[in-house]
Motif scaffolding. Structure first.
Motif, PDB file in Angstrom:
ATOM      1  N   VAL A 210     -22.522  49.233 -32.982  1.00 50.10           N
ATOM      2  CA  VAL A 210     -23.325  50.369 -32.497  1.00 50.10           C
ATOM      3  C   VAL A 210     -24.109  50.995 -33.647  1.00 50.10           C
ATOM      4  O   VAL A 210     -25.259  51.444 -33.465  1.00 50.10           O
ATOM      5  N   GLN A 211     -23.507  51.010 -34.841  1.00 50.25           N
ATOM      6  CA  GLN A 211     -24.187  51.583 -36.010  1.00 50.25           C
ATOM      7  C   GLN A 211     -25.250  50.656 -36.586  1.00 50.25           C
ATOM      8  O   GLN A 211     -25.942  51.020 -37.543  1.00 50.25           O
ATOM      9  N   GLY A 212     -25.400  49.473 -36.003  1.00 47.62           N
ATOM     10  CA  GLY A 212     -26.499  48.594 -36.415  1.00 47.62           C
ATOM     11  C   GLY A 212     -26.123  47.430 -37.306  1.00 47.62           C
ATOM     12  O   GLY A 212     -26.993  46.836 -37.946  1.00 47.62           O
ATOM     13  N   TRP A 213     -24.854  47.071 -37.321  1.00 46.98           N
ATOM     14  CA  TRP A 213     -24.394  45.965 -38.150  1.00 46.98           C
ATOM     15  C   TRP A 213     -24.081  44.732 -37.296  1.00 46.98           C
ATOM     16  O   TRP A 213     -23.730  44.850 -36.122  1.00 46.98           O
ATOM     17  N   GLN A 214     -24.201  43.579 -37.926  1.00 51.84           N
ATOM     18  CA  GLN A 214     -23.599  42.378 -37.382  1.00 51.84           C
ATOM     19  C   GLN A 214     -22.250  42.230 -38.076  1.00 51.84           C
ATOM     20  O   GLN A 214     -22.165  42.312 -39.302  1.00 51.84           O
ATOM     21  N   VAL A 215     -21.196  42.035 -37.303  1.00 52.07           N
ATOM     22  CA  VAL A 215     -19.835  42.128 -37.838  1.00 52.07           C
ATOM     23  C   VAL A 215     -19.146  40.771 -37.775  1.00 52.07           C
ATOM     24  O   VAL A 215     -19.078  40.138 -36.716  1.00 52.07           O
TER      25      VAL A 215
ATOM     26  N   ARG B 222     -29.393  41.467 -38.246  1.00 51.07           N
ATOM     27  CA  ARG B 222     -28.941  42.750 -38.783  1.00 51.07           C
ATOM     28  C   ARG B 222     -28.176  42.556 -40.092  1.00 51.07           C
ATOM     29  O   ARG B 222     -27.743  41.444 -40.425  1.00 51.07           O
ATOM     30  N   ARG B 223     -28.000  43.649 -40.809  1.00 49.59           N
ATOM     31  CA  ARG B 223     -27.131  43.611 -41.989  1.00 49.59           C
ATOM     32  C   ARG B 223     -25.727  43.190 -41.566  1.00 49.59           C
ATOM     33  O   ARG B 223     -25.271  43.521 -40.473  1.00 49.59           O
ATOM     34  N   VAL B 224     -25.048  42.462 -42.457  1.00 49.53           N
ATOM     35  CA  VAL B 224     -23.749  41.884 -42.107  1.00 49.53           C
ATOM     36  C   VAL B 224     -22.618  42.659 -42.779  1.00 49.53           C
ATOM     37  O   VAL B 224     -22.651  42.918 -43.988  1.00 49.53           O
ATOM     38  N   ALA B 225     -21.629  43.022 -41.982  1.00 45.96           N
ATOM     39  CA  ALA B 225     -20.378  43.599 -42.485  1.00 45.96           C
ATOM     40  C   ALA B 225     -19.261  42.591 -42.235  1.00 45.96           C
ATOM     41  O   ALA B 225     -19.137  42.063 -41.125  1.00 45.96           O
TER      42      ALA B 225
ATOM     43  N   GLN C  95     -11.281  31.495 -49.230  1.00 42.74           N
ATOM     44  CA  GLN C  95     -11.464  31.600 -47.783  1.00 42.74           C
ATOM     45  C   GLN C  95     -12.595  32.563 -47.448  1.00 42.74           C
ATOM     46  O   GLN C  95     -13.469  32.252 -46.625  1.00 42.74           O
ATOM     47  N   LEU C  96     -12.593  33.726 -48.083  1.00 47.22           N
ATOM     48  CA  LEU C  96     -13.627  34.719 -47.823  1.00 47.22           C
ATOM     49  C   LEU C  96     -14.998  34.195 -48.224  1.00 47.22           C
ATOM     50  O   LEU C  96     -15.995  34.413 -47.510  1.00 47.22           O
ATOM     51  N   ALA C  97     -15.068  33.486 -49.337  1.00 47.38           N
ATOM     52  CA  ALA C  97     -16.345  32.906 -49.771  1.00 47.38           C
ATOM     53  C   ALA C  97     -16.872  31.917 -48.736  1.00 47.38           C
ATOM     54  O   ALA C  97     -18.075  31.893 -48.436  1.00 47.38           O
ATOM     55  N   GLY C  98     -15.982  31.097 -48.182  1.00 49.96           N
ATOM     56  CA  GLY C  98     -16.397  30.139 -47.168  1.00 49.96           C
ATOM     57  C   GLY C  98     -16.898  30.811 -45.912  1.00 49.96           C
ATOM     58  O   GLY C  98     -17.890  30.378 -45.305  1.00 49.96           O
ATOM     59  N   VAL C  99     -16.225  31.889 -45.507  1.00 49.34           N
ATOM     60  CA  VAL C  99     -16.641  32.632 -44.308  1.00 49.34           C
ATOM     61  C   VAL C  99     -18.012  33.269 -44.533  1.00 49.34           C
ATOM     62  O   VAL C  99     -18.906  33.185 -43.676  1.00 49.34           O
ATOM     63  N   ILE C 100     -18.208  33.903 -45.683  1.00 48.20           N
ATOM     64  CA  ILE C 100     -19.481  34.572 -45.964  1.00 48.20           C
ATOM     65  C   ILE C 100     -20.617  33.557 -46.058  1.00 48.20           C
ATOM     66  O   ILE C 100     -21.719  33.778 -45.533  1.00 48.20           O
ATOM     67  N   GLU C 101     -20.350  32.444 -46.706  1.00 56.46           N
ATOM     68  CA  GLU C 101     -21.380  31.412 -46.818  1.00 56.46           C
ATOM     69  C   GLU C 101     -21.795  30.895 -45.441  1.00 56.46           C
ATOM     70  O   GLU C 101     -22.984  30.692 -45.162  1.00 56.46           O
ATOM     71  N   ALA C 102     -20.811  30.699 -44.556  1.00 62.02           N
ATOM     72  CA  ALA C 102     -21.097  30.143 -43.236  1.00 62.02           C
ATOM     73  C   ALA C 102     -21.723  31.156 -42.287  1.00 62.02           C
ATOM     74  O   ALA C 102     -22.545  30.789 -41.440  1.00 62.02           O
ATOM     75  N   GLU C 103     -21.344  32.427 -42.403  1.00 60.01           N
ATOM     76  CA  GLU C 103     -21.713  33.410 -41.387  1.00 60.01           C
ATOM     77  C   GLU C 103     -22.751  34.432 -41.815  1.00 60.01           C
ATOM     78  O   GLU C 103     -23.347  35.090 -40.973  1.00 60.01           O
ATOM     79  N   ALA C 104     -22.977  34.588 -43.112  1.00 60.85           N
ATOM     80  CA  ALA C 104     -23.897  35.635 -43.574  1.00 60.85           C
ATOM     81  C   ALA C 104     -25.215  35.087 -44.089  1.00 60.85           C
ATOM     82  O   ALA C 104     -26.097  35.869 -44.484  1.00 60.85           O
ATOM     83  N   GLY C 105     -25.358  33.784 -44.153  1.00 59.29           N
ATOM     84  CA  GLY C 105     -26.632  33.195 -44.560  1.00 59.29           C
ATOM     85  C   GLY C 105     -27.053  33.519 -45.973  1.00 59.29           C
ATOM     86  O   GLY C 105     -28.253  33.560 -46.271  1.00 59.29           O
TER      87      GLY C 105
END
Length: 310
Positions: free
Chosen positions: A83-88, A58-61, A114-124
């Motif tokens: 529920v709205q269709g996102w991966q959070v 799903r789209r990532v938030a 920190q945010l860049a590392g999280v997005i890179e690891a979790e959002a593909g």
């Protein structure tokens, strides 16, 4: 010992004793990690606690919390977005929740790394929706400015960076090196716990035992130091140039305000309208600063109206 040495020893005890005692009374960061869902992600500046909800593909938030409340402040928002269709994806900022407290200033560079590392690891590598609360909105906006290709939209809940209020003690400690650090290390826990009790009176919270959970945060090593450093650096930034730049790029933006917010300056929404007239703005009249956990339904309604255009 000579009288001079006795005086020096007494002075050292007075200076070192109170903050040392306050620190010793706090639990270690490792204890804060016990029982937490999710995983620990190793980044350049330390270990970050991350959780992910929703179906793969799903789209990532990515939700970014504020100054004092860890990522659990988004429990209801995260469930609603799933529920709205996102991966959070959620993470604890440095010194909060289960994340480490690295040395150095808690500024734009540290938080966006920190945010860049999280997005890179979790959002593909896919563009994400950023949802930031209070200081987290400023962090999310700073990341979006530096990484436009990685952000599909920016939703800001009670965003900081356009003017905020502080009590006298916090203002003095933030503005005064050395003495301010000593006072904060010794006495800030009292004020933080009082603020938690005040926040709980803003209305029913979707976070169970929020007052006790925030009180426990204030008794965790590294937390108070992280809060003071954030006040002096990330929260001291004027975010108008950043938001103006995002407006110029055409990034879809939403701001959700609490109509009874006692922390964000009342003129903040007007400032945003001047510098980013394309940003959608929604006010939840009965909400205070804690609107993500006191009024999650209203926030989710605003998000559901904003996200279909992304």
């Amino acid at each position: 010992m000579t009288p001079g040495l006795w005086i020096a020893a007494a002075l050292a005890a007075v200076l070192v004793g109170p903050p040392l005692f306050a620190w010793l009374m706090c639990r270690p960061r490792q204890a804060a990690r016990q029982g937490l869902a999710g995983r620990m992600l190793r980044l350049a500046d330390g270990r970050t606690h991350v959780t992910k909800d929703g179906l793969k593909g799903r789209r990532v938030a990515v939700l970014v919390h504020g100054l004092t409340t860890p990522a659990w402040v988004f429990d209801a928002i995260a469930a609603g977005l799933v529920v709205q269709g996102w991966q959070v994806v959620r993470h604890d900022l440095w010194g909060r929740g289960g994340s480490d407290t690295p040395g150095g200033a808690q500024n734009r560079a540290l938080f966006t790394r920190q945010l860049a590392g999280v997005i890179e690891a979790e959002a593909g590598g896919k563009p994400v929706l950023l949802v930031g609360y209070s200081m987290g909105a400023a962090i999310a906006a700073a990341f979006a400015e530096a990484n436009p290709a990685q952000v599909r939209g920016l939703a800001m809940l009670a965003p900081a960076g356009l003017g905020h209020r502080m009590d006298g003690f916090t203002r003095f400690c933030t503005a005064t090196p050395v003495l301010g650090d000593w006072l904060w290390a010794t006495f800030s826990g009292i004020g933080l716990r009082a603020a938690a009790r005040k926040a709980a009176r803003q209305g029913p919270s979707s976070v169970e035992n929020i007052t006790a959970r925030l009180a426990l945060e204030s008794r965790t090593r590294g937390y108070r130091r992280a809060v003071l450093s954030s006040l002096r650096h990330m929260l001291a930034e004027d975010m108008r140039p950043t938001l103006k730049a995002l407006e110029a790029r055409g990034l879809p933006m939403l701001a959700v305000w609490g109509g009874e917010d006692g922390l964000i300056a009342g003129a903040a929404s007007k400032k945003l309208a001047r510098i980013a007239p394309g940003a959608e703005q929604v006010t939840v009249e009965a909400a205070g600063h804690g609107l993500p956990h006191t009024h999650p339904r209203e926030v989710l309604k605003a998000l559901s109206g904003f996200t279909p255009r992304l």
